[in-house]
Design a protein around this motif. Structure first.
Motif, short mmCIF file in Angstrom:
data_model
loop_
_atom_site.label_atom_id
_atom_site.label_comp_id
_atom_site.label_asym_id
_atom_site.label_seq_id
_atom_site.Cartn_x
_atom_site.Cartn_y
_atom_site.Cartn_z
N ASN A 168 4.56 -0.56 6.46
CA ASN A 168 3.56 -0.07 7.42
C ASN A 168 2.21 0.17 6.76
O ASN A 168 1.16 -0.13 7.35
CB ASN A 168 4.06 1.20 8.11
N VAL A 169 2.21 0.70 5.54
CA VAL A 169 0.95 0.89 4.82
C VAL A 169 0.31 -0.46 4.54
O VAL A 169 -0.90 -0.64 4.75
CB VAL A 169 1.18 1.69 3.51
N ASP A 170 1.09 -1.43 4.09
CA ASP A 170 0.56 -2.78 3.83
C ASP A 170 0.01 -3.40 5.11
O ASP A 170 -1.07 -4.00 5.11
CB ASP A 170 1.65 -3.68 3.25
N PHE A 171 0.74 -3.24 6.21
CA PHE A 171 0.30 -3.76 7.51
C PHE A 171 -1.04 -3.15 7.89
O PHE A 171 -1.97 -3.85 8.31
CB PHE A 171 1.38 -3.42 8.55
N HIS A 172 -1.17 -1.84 7.73
CA HIS A 172 -2.41 -1.11 8.03
C HIS A 172 -3.57 -1.68 7.22
O HIS A 172 -4.65 -1.95 7.76
CB HIS A 172 -2.18 0.37 7.72
N ARG A 173 -3.34 -1.87 5.93
CA ARG A 173 -4.39 -2.40 5.04
C ARG A 173 -4.75 -3.84 5.41
O ARG A 173 -5.94 -4.19 5.45
CB ARG A 173 -3.92 -2.35 3.59
N GLU A 174 -3.74 -4.67 5.62
CA GLU A 174 -3.98 -6.09 5.92
C GLU A 174 -4.78 -6.27 7.21
O GLU A 174 -5.59 -7.19 7.32
CB GLU A 174 -2.65 -6.85 6.03
N LEU A 175 -4.57 -5.39 8.18
CA LEU A 175 -5.33 -5.48 9.42
C LEU A 175 -6.74 -4.93 9.28
O LEU A 175 -7.57 -5.12 10.16
CB LEU A 175 -4.61 -4.74 10.55
N GLY A 176 -6.99 -4.20 8.18
CA GLY A 176 -8.30 -3.59 7.99
C GLY A 176 -8.53 -2.38 8.88
O GLY A 176 -9.67 -2.07 9.23
N LEU A 177 -7.44 -1.69 9.22
CA LEU A 177 -7.58 -0.49 10.05
C LEU A 177 -8.21 0.63 9.24
O LEU A 177 -8.07 0.68 8.01
CB LEU A 177 -6.21 -0.07 10.58
#
Length: 193
Positions: free
Chosen positions: A134-143
């Motif tokens: 989830n942290v990686d997902f957050h970063r990859e989306l640029g949130l």
């Protein structure tokens, strides 16, 4: 060990329902067989012991709670923003609320993990991996926000869900109250863009 994947899934689903309704003490092979509607002794053909059953429940709950890619695609198409984080959290709450038994089963597993080191290790791998993803997902989306913000958001949302599922009359007695709390959690946790 029996190898019918559909039957294994049905037994795990019955175990989740049993765990959510009866707690860890009520999770017996006999109870799982009864809830699954299969002959007595079936669950013991698929799981060597209760520890094996406990160990596989978390993975099945994870499968049941995974978002529908089509519904998630609409969110992924939007520009990164704190509003998008709110919508992701509303989606999360909707999915988990729809999967009430699964979430209650995970709470029971967490409690049981305090007494079963092997289960604690399995949950650390599963839930820790989910958190990192989830942290990686957050970063990859640029949130907006960083890893620490995500950690606080995770802790706040798990606390909110714990309250909602165990004592809803305290803070989340209506869908509107639950939605408002989700909004406040994100606003207080994730910085403005």
């Amino acid at each position: 060990m029996a190898r019918n994947p559909e039957r294994r899934t049905a037994l795990l689903d019955a175990a989740i329902e049993t765990l959510a309704a009866e707690g860890a003490r009520g999770l017996t092979f006999r109870a799982v067989d009864g809830r699954a509607g299969v002959p007595a002794g079936t669950a013991s053909n698929y799981f060597t012991d209760r520890d094996a059953l406990f160990g596989q429940i978390a993975g099945r709950v994870h499968e049941r709670m995974t978002p529908d890619p089509a519904a998630f695609g609409e969110l992924l198409a939007r520009e990164p923003s704190r509003e998008l984080v709110k919508d992701f959290m509303h989606d999360l709450v909707r999915r988990i609320t729809a999967e009430r038994s699964g979430y209650l089963a995970v709470l029971e597993l967490r409690l049981e993990a305090t007494r079963r080191p092997a289960l604690r290790e399995a949950l650390n791998r599963t839930l820790g991996g989910d958190f990192r993803a989830n942290v990686d997902f957050h970063r990859e989306l640029g949130l907006p926000g960083d890893g620490q913000d995500m950690q606080v958001l995770f802790l706040a949302m798990t606390g909110l869900l714990l309250e909602h599922f165990t004592l809803p009359d305290v803070m989340t007695s209506t869908p509107e109250a639950l939605d408002a709390l989700v909004e406040r959690v994100v606003e207080r946790t994730i910085p403005k863009e």
